[in-house]
Design an enzyme around this catalytic site. Structure first.
Site, PDB file in Angstrom:
ATOM      1  N   ASP A 107      35.261  39.492  43.073  1.00 53.70           N
ATOM      2  CA  ASP A 107      33.843  39.737  42.792  1.00 53.70           C
ATOM      3  C   ASP A 107      33.070  38.434  43.050  1.00 53.70           C
ATOM      4  O   ASP A 107      32.550  38.210  44.136  1.00 53.70           O
ATOM      5  CB  ASP A 107      33.704  40.231  41.350  1.00 53.70           C
ATOM      6  CG  ASP A 107      32.328  40.770  41.048  1.00 53.70           C
ATOM      7  OD1 ASP A 107      31.411  40.540  41.853  1.00 53.70           O
ATOM      8  OD2 ASP A 107      32.152  41.425  39.998  1.00 53.70           O
ATOM      9  N   LYS A 135      33.753  42.572  46.659  1.00 57.13           N
ATOM     10  CA  LYS A 135      32.352  42.883  46.353  1.00 57.13           C
ATOM     11  C   LYS A 135      31.439  41.982  47.185  1.00 57.13           C
ATOM     12  O   LYS A 135      31.852  40.899  47.602  1.00 57.13           O
ATOM     13  CB  LYS A 135      32.088  42.640  44.860  1.00 57.13           C
ATOM     14  CG  LYS A 135      32.633  43.715  43.934  1.00 57.13           C
ATOM     15  CD  LYS A 135      31.751  44.944  43.973  1.00 57.13           C
ATOM     16  CE  LYS A 135      31.979  45.883  42.816  1.00 57.13           C
ATOM     17  NZ  LYS A 135      31.436  45.454  41.551  1.00 57.13           N
TER      18      LYS A 135
HETATM   19  C1  PRP Z   1      39.396  41.228  37.994  1.00 60.82           C
HETATM   20  C2  PRP Z   1      40.193  41.073  39.285  1.00 60.82           C
HETATM   21  C3  PRP Z   1      40.150  39.589  39.535  1.00 60.82           C
HETATM   22  C4  PRP Z   1      38.823  39.171  38.925  1.00 60.82           C
HETATM   23  C5  PRP Z   1      37.810  39.000  40.010  1.00 60.82           C
HETATM   24  O1  PRP Z   1      40.263  41.020  36.921  1.00 60.82           O
HETATM   25  O2  PRP Z   1      41.505  41.546  39.183  1.00 60.82           O
HETATM   26  O3  PRP Z   1      41.234  38.916  38.951  1.00 60.82           O
HETATM   27  O4  PRP Z   1      38.398  40.220  38.048  1.00 60.82           O
HETATM   28  O5  PRP Z   1      36.587  38.551  39.492  1.00 60.82           O
HETATM   29  P1  PRP Z   1      35.851  37.249  40.044  1.00 60.82           P
HETATM   30  O6  PRP Z   1      36.024  37.225  41.549  1.00 60.82           O
HETATM   31  O7  PRP Z   1      34.396  37.448  39.642  1.00 60.82           O
HETATM   32  O8  PRP Z   1      36.456  36.039  39.400  1.00 60.82           O
HETATM   33  P2  PRP Z   1      39.857  41.302  35.418  1.00 60.82           P
HETATM   34  O9  PRP Z   1      39.522  39.994  34.757  1.00 60.82           O
HETATM   35  O10 PRP Z   1      38.833  42.391  35.346  1.00 60.82           O
HETATM   36  O11 PRP Z   1      41.245  41.787  34.801  1.00 60.82           O
HETATM   37  P3  PRP Z   1      42.135  43.075  35.181  1.00 60.82           P
HETATM   38  O12 PRP Z   1      42.848  42.785  36.474  1.00 60.82           O
HETATM   39  O13 PRP Z   1      43.059  43.176  34.010  1.00 60.82           O
HETATM   40  O14 PRP Z   1      41.207  44.267  35.306  1.00 60.82           O
END
Ligand code: PRP
Length: 185
Positions: A107, A135
């Site tokens: 993201d 994203k």
């Molecule tokens: C999600 C995804 C990444 C991170 C990306 O994990 O798996 O690790 O967010 O976000 P960023 O690019 O803004 O840093 P999340 O923390 O939601 O945990 P999950 O995998 O348990 O859903």
């Protein structure tokens, strides 16, 4: 779980199960070509990457082993801050090894940027990144150069194929958008 189980909680299907399978075949081919038979340690970032790790690993001909990391970013609500805490570290020593980080989604790119820096300090031979989804913010900020990406998604509330809303819907075989009434409750 399928679309019927979601009823009116599902708005649209963005990436179908067939599209995911086809794209994974293409990505596996490209990843196999890159490693050319050398062994690689796939590092899955829990919990979202469980689906893509399982499916990609089964499509690769490259000899692989698997390890997992769990990280948590300190952030306000849904936005990550880039400050990351390790909840579960790797079991393996990665020094001198080929490492492929496998993510479900990028993201802001802040988690990955931190992860690459952290793993690089352990002196692997090579680090590459594969993310099933990305994203628009990750494309704009170019925080980390991603080597293989499955699909670019719009800036919407997406669920399925590892992506959750309040820990639910990860086991949908496709990626969809959530109806607003679910998160506006
Ligand atoms: C999600 C995804 C990444 C991170 C990306 O994990 O798996 O690790 O967010 O976000 P960023 O690019 O803004 O840093 P999340 O923390 O939601 O945990 P999950 O995998 O348990 O859903």
């Amino acid at each position: 779980m399928d679309a019927n189980d979601m009823g009116s909680d599902l708005k649209d299907i963005l990436v179908s199960e067939d599209e995911i399978t086809t794209r994974l075949d293409e990505l596996a081919k490209a990843i196999d070509a890159y490693y050319a038979g050398e062994e690689v340690l796939m590092v899955g970032v829990l919990r979202g990457s469980a689906m893509v790790m399982a499916d990609l690993a089964r499509k690769l001909h490259t000899p692989i082993t698997m390890d997992w990391m769990a990280v948590s970013s300190y952030g306000s609500g849904t936005k990550s801050s880039g400050v990351v805490r390790i909840l579960k570290d790797l079991t393996e020593d990665i020094m001198g090894r080929n490492v492929l980080i496998v993510e479900d989604i990028i993201d802001s790119g802040l988690t990955l940027s931190w992860l690459v820096q952290n793993l690089t300090s352990r002196e692997p031979k090579d680090i590459k990144i594969m993310s099933m989804f990305r994203k628009p913010e990750a494309v704009r900020s170019m925080e980390v150069p991603v080597d293989w990406v499955g699909f670019d998604l719009p800036d919407e509330f997406v669920i399925g194929y590892g992506l959750d809303y309040a820990e639910r819907y990860r086991n949908l075989p496709f990626v969809g958008t959530l109806a607003p009434h679910v998160y506006e409750k």
